[in-house]
Design a protein around this motif. Structure first.
Motif, PDB file in Angstrom:
ATOM      1  N   LEU A 106       0.822  -1.209   0.000  1.00  0.00           N
ATOM      2  CA  LEU A 106       0.000   0.000   0.000  1.00  0.00           C
ATOM      3  C   LEU A 106       0.859   1.263   0.000  1.00  0.00           C
ATOM      4  O   LEU A 106       0.516   2.247  -0.660  1.00  0.00           O
ATOM      5  CB  LEU A 106      -0.938   0.003   1.208  1.00  0.00           C
ATOM      6  CG  LEU A 106      -2.085  -0.999   1.164  1.00  0.00           C
ATOM      7  CD1 LEU A 106      -2.822  -1.018   2.496  1.00  0.00           C
ATOM      8  CD2 LEU A 106      -3.029  -0.683   0.021  1.00  0.00           C
ATOM      9  N   LEU A 107       1.961   1.245   0.731  1.00  0.00           N
ATOM     10  CA  LEU A 107       2.863   2.397   0.733  1.00  0.00           C
ATOM     11  C   LEU A 107       3.466   2.640  -0.643  1.00  0.00           C
ATOM     12  O   LEU A 107       3.637   3.789  -1.060  1.00  0.00           O
ATOM     13  CB  LEU A 107       3.990   2.196   1.742  1.00  0.00           C
ATOM     14  CG  LEU A 107       3.684   2.480   3.194  1.00  0.00           C
ATOM     15  CD1 LEU A 107       4.850   2.098   4.069  1.00  0.00           C
ATOM     16  CD2 LEU A 107       3.322   3.924   3.394  1.00  0.00           C
ATOM     17  N   ILE A 108       3.787   1.559  -1.340  1.00  0.00           N
ATOM     18  CA  ILE A 108       4.359   1.708  -2.673  1.00  0.00           C
ATOM     19  C   ILE A 108       3.300   2.143  -3.672  1.00  0.00           C
ATOM     20  O   ILE A 108       3.533   3.026  -4.504  1.00  0.00           O
ATOM     21  CB  ILE A 108       5.039   0.397  -3.104  1.00  0.00           C
ATOM     22  CG1 ILE A 108       6.268   0.141  -2.233  1.00  0.00           C
ATOM     23  CG2 ILE A 108       5.430   0.431  -4.573  1.00  0.00           C
ATOM     24  CD1 ILE A 108       6.868  -1.237  -2.382  1.00  0.00           C
ATOM     25  N   ALA A 109       2.112   1.533  -3.597  1.00  0.00           N
ATOM     26  CA  ALA A 109       1.052   1.847  -4.555  1.00  0.00           C
ATOM     27  C   ALA A 109       0.454   3.226  -4.313  1.00  0.00           C
ATOM     28  O   ALA A 109       0.107   3.927  -5.269  1.00  0.00           O
ATOM     29  CB  ALA A 109      -0.047   0.785  -4.487  1.00  0.00           C
ATOM     30  N   PHE A 110       0.322   3.604  -3.048  1.00  0.00           N
ATOM     31  CA  PHE A 110      -0.291   4.883  -2.688  1.00  0.00           C
ATOM     32  C   PHE A 110       0.621   5.635  -1.725  1.00  0.00           C
ATOM     33  O   PHE A 110       0.421   5.604  -0.507  1.00  0.00           O
ATOM     34  CB  PHE A 110      -1.661   4.651  -2.035  1.00  0.00           C
ATOM     35  CG  PHE A 110      -2.589   3.810  -2.836  1.00  0.00           C
ATOM     36  CD1 PHE A 110      -3.207   4.318  -3.967  1.00  0.00           C
ATOM     37  CD2 PHE A 110      -2.838   2.493  -2.474  1.00  0.00           C
ATOM     38  CE1 PHE A 110      -4.068   3.531  -4.711  1.00  0.00           C
ATOM     39  CE2 PHE A 110      -3.690   1.701  -3.209  1.00  0.00           C
ATOM     40  CZ  PHE A 110      -4.311   2.214  -4.336  1.00  0.00           C
ATOM     41  N   PRO A 111       1.635   6.338  -2.246  1.00  0.00           N
ATOM     42  CA  PRO A 111       2.579   7.029  -1.361  1.00  0.00           C
ATOM     43  C   PRO A 111       1.918   8.092  -0.485  1.00  0.00           C
ATOM     44  O   PRO A 111       2.440   8.428   0.576  1.00  0.00           O
ATOM     45  CB  PRO A 111       3.574   7.679  -2.314  1.00  0.00           C
ATOM     46  CG  PRO A 111       3.376   7.018  -3.620  1.00  0.00           C
ATOM     47  CD  PRO A 111       2.010   6.453  -3.638  1.00  0.00           C
ATOM     48  N   GLY A 112       0.778   8.581  -0.896  1.00  0.00           N
ATOM     49  CA  GLY A 112       0.080   9.580  -0.103  1.00  0.00           C
ATOM     50  C   GLY A 112      -0.359   9.073   1.256  1.00  0.00           C
ATOM     51  O   GLY A 112      -0.587   9.857   2.175  1.00  0.00           O
ATOM     52  N   VAL A 113      -0.469   7.754   1.414  1.00  0.00           N
ATOM     53  CA  VAL A 113      -0.846   7.178   2.701  1.00  0.00           C
ATOM     54  C   VAL A 113       0.178   7.553   3.766  1.00  0.00           C
ATOM     55  O   VAL A 113      -0.175   7.870   4.904  1.00  0.00           O
ATOM     56  CB  VAL A 113      -0.974   5.632   2.581  1.00  0.00           C
ATOM     57  CG1 VAL A 113      -1.144   4.989   3.939  1.00  0.00           C
ATOM     58  CG2 VAL A 113      -2.108   5.259   1.673  1.00  0.00           C
ATOM     59  N   ALA A 114       1.435   7.538   3.419  1.00  0.00           N
ATOM     60  CA  ALA A 114       2.492   7.873   4.375  1.00  0.00           C
ATOM     61  C   ALA A 114       2.675   9.376   4.518  1.00  0.00           C
ATOM     62  O   ALA A 114       3.261   9.827   5.498  1.00  0.00           O
ATOM     63  CB  ALA A 114       3.803   7.250   3.939  1.00  0.00           C
TER      64      ALA A 114
END
Length: 98
Positions: A81-89
């Motif tokens: 998820l961090l790689i697919a959606f960097p905005g999460v972090a």
């Protein structure tokens, strides 16, 4: 030993990360999650040996390894998820104005 690994590698790696255009805050979050995975994956996961030390004597090390598998899977999904959606972090630092 995650702290010594970070102290030794971050001064070298961060300029390279920045030159590639990767957000350093995202990289820090990614690095911490990767180190958490390293601490719970056999055969060298230090947290597994800590669990063996505090577990009752009849608990085998392989049982502790099997018990860690769901947590490894959860961490790998979080990494995906961090790689697919960097905005999460990055949403919290952006919310406070960093």
């Amino acid at each position: 030993e995650t702290l010594s690994m970070m102290i030794a590698t971050i001064p070298i790696v961060v300029p390279v990360i920045i030159s590639f255009g990767i957000d350093p805050v995202w990289f820090g979050v990614f690095l911490v999650v990767m180190m958490e995975v390293a601490l719970i994956t056999p055969p060298l996961g230090m947290n597994l040996y800590v669990m063996k030390g505090v577990a009752p004597p009849d608990i085998r090390t392989t049982e502790i390894y099997r018990g860690a598998i769901p947590f490894v899977i959860i961490q790998l999904v979080a990494l995906g998820l961090l790689i697919a959606f960097p905005g999460v972090a990055l949403w919290l630092p952006e919310a406070i104005g960093w």
